[in-house]
Enzyme design. Structure first.
Site, PDB file in Angstrom:
ATOM      1  N   HIS A 148       6.475  -1.868   3.417  1.00  0.00           N
ATOM      2  CA  HIS A 148       6.208  -3.257   3.782  1.00  0.00           C
ATOM      3  C   HIS A 148       5.358  -3.927   2.711  1.00  0.00           C
ATOM      4  CE1 HIS A 148       3.180  -0.614   5.581  1.00  0.00           C
ATOM      5  NE2 HIS A 148       2.300  -1.573   5.365  1.00  0.00           N
ATOM      6  N   ASN A 199       0.835  -1.193   0.000  1.00  0.00           N
ATOM      7  CA  ASN A 199       0.000   0.000   0.000  1.00  0.00           C
ATOM      8  C   ASN A 199       0.875   1.250   0.000  1.00  0.00           C
ATOM      9  OD1 ASN A 199      -2.399  -1.525   0.134  1.00  0.00           O
ATOM     10  ND2 ASN A 199      -2.228  -1.704   2.359  1.00  0.00           N
TER      11      ASN A 199
HETATM   12  P1  AMP Z   1      -0.664  -0.709   5.929  1.00  0.00           P
HETATM   13  O1  AMP Z   1      -2.080  -0.377   6.271  1.00  0.00           O
HETATM   14  O2  AMP Z   1      -0.459  -1.233   4.540  1.00  0.00           O
HETATM   15  O3  AMP Z   1       0.273   0.430   6.252  1.00  0.00           O
HETATM   16  O4  AMP Z   1      -0.279  -1.942   6.857  1.00  0.00           O
HETATM   17  C1  AMP Z   1       0.178  -1.812   8.160  1.00  0.00           C
HETATM   18  C2  AMP Z   1      -0.072  -3.122   8.835  1.00  0.00           C
HETATM   19  O5  AMP Z   1       0.702  -3.169  10.023  1.00  0.00           O
HETATM   20  C3  AMP Z   1      -1.523  -3.358   9.265  1.00  0.00           C
HETATM   21  O6  AMP Z   1      -2.024  -4.518   8.628  1.00  0.00           O
HETATM   22  C4  AMP Z   1      -1.432  -3.518  10.782  1.00  0.00           C
HETATM   23  O7  AMP Z   1      -2.320  -4.502  11.263  1.00  0.00           O
HETATM   24  C5  AMP Z   1       0.006  -3.927  10.971  1.00  0.00           C
HETATM   25  N1  AMP Z   1       0.599  -3.608  12.263  1.00  0.00           N
HETATM   26  C6  AMP Z   1       0.541  -2.436  12.924  1.00  0.00           C
HETATM   27  N2  AMP Z   1       1.275  -2.504  14.044  1.00  0.00           N
HETATM   28  C7  AMP Z   1       1.811  -3.755  14.085  1.00  0.00           C
HETATM   29  C8  AMP Z   1       2.672  -4.454  14.998  1.00  0.00           C
HETATM   30  N3  AMP Z   1       3.136  -3.860  16.119  1.00  0.00           N
HETATM   31  N4  AMP Z   1       2.995  -5.731  14.721  1.00  0.00           N
HETATM   32  C9  AMP Z   1       2.523  -6.335  13.609  1.00  0.00           C
HETATM   33  N5  AMP Z   1       1.744  -5.729  12.692  1.00  0.00           N
HETATM   34  C10 AMP Z   1       1.385  -4.458  12.940  1.00  0.00           C
END
Ligand code: AMP
Ligand code: ZN
Length: 114
Positions: A100, A87
């Site tokens: 990511h 994203n």
């Molecule tokens: P995005 O919305 O593409 O920026 O994805 C960010 C992702 O990070 C989301 O799916 C969240 O659920 C995940 N996320 C946020 N904080 C953490 C964390 N501490 N450990 C693992 N995943 C996380």
């Protein structure tokens, strides 16, 4: 100390369930999975998003995709298939501004995405 959440996961200041790691990338389970298997593959070096990447980040970007391949192999997603999603910015729903790749699998995934 970095203010970036995912840099803090790389430095082990914040715990994560790590499923794959090498010199270039870290892969860990998403805190709020949206598929039976949902992991995030991140470069250890901070780049905010693909849209912020430089031409010189070609190696980093390649390592993220190879990391996604390796995480999918380890998690048994190869036979059934899986999706790799990155994203970029608000319209795409990016919430963490450390690049990511989401690796999603374990069920049939709809297309087009929402
Ligand atoms: P995005 O919305 O593409 O920026 O994805 C960010 C992702 O990070 C989301 O799916 C969240 O659920 C995940 N996320 C946020 N904080 C953490 C964390 N501490 N450990 C693992 N995943 C996380
Ligand atoms: Zn970062």
């Amino acid at each position: 100390m970095s203010s970036c959440l995912f840099c803090r996961i790389v430095s082990r200041e914040i715990p994560a369930e790590i499923v794959h790691e090498n010199d270039h990338v870290l892969a860990f389970r998403d805190l709020r999975p949206v598929a039976p298997t949902h992991v995030l593959v991140i470069p250890k070096r901070h780049v905010a998003a693909v849209r912020e990447a430089e031409d010189t980040d070609v190696e980093l970007l390649g390592q993220v995709m190879i990391g996604a391949r390796d995480a999918a192999r380890k998690l048994g997603l190869v036979a059934g298939g899986y999706r790799v999603v990155m994203n970029n910015g608000d319209d795409a729903g990016q919430t963490v501004f450390h690049l990511h790749a989401h690796v999603l699998g374990g069920r049939t995934l709809a297309w087009p995405p929402g």
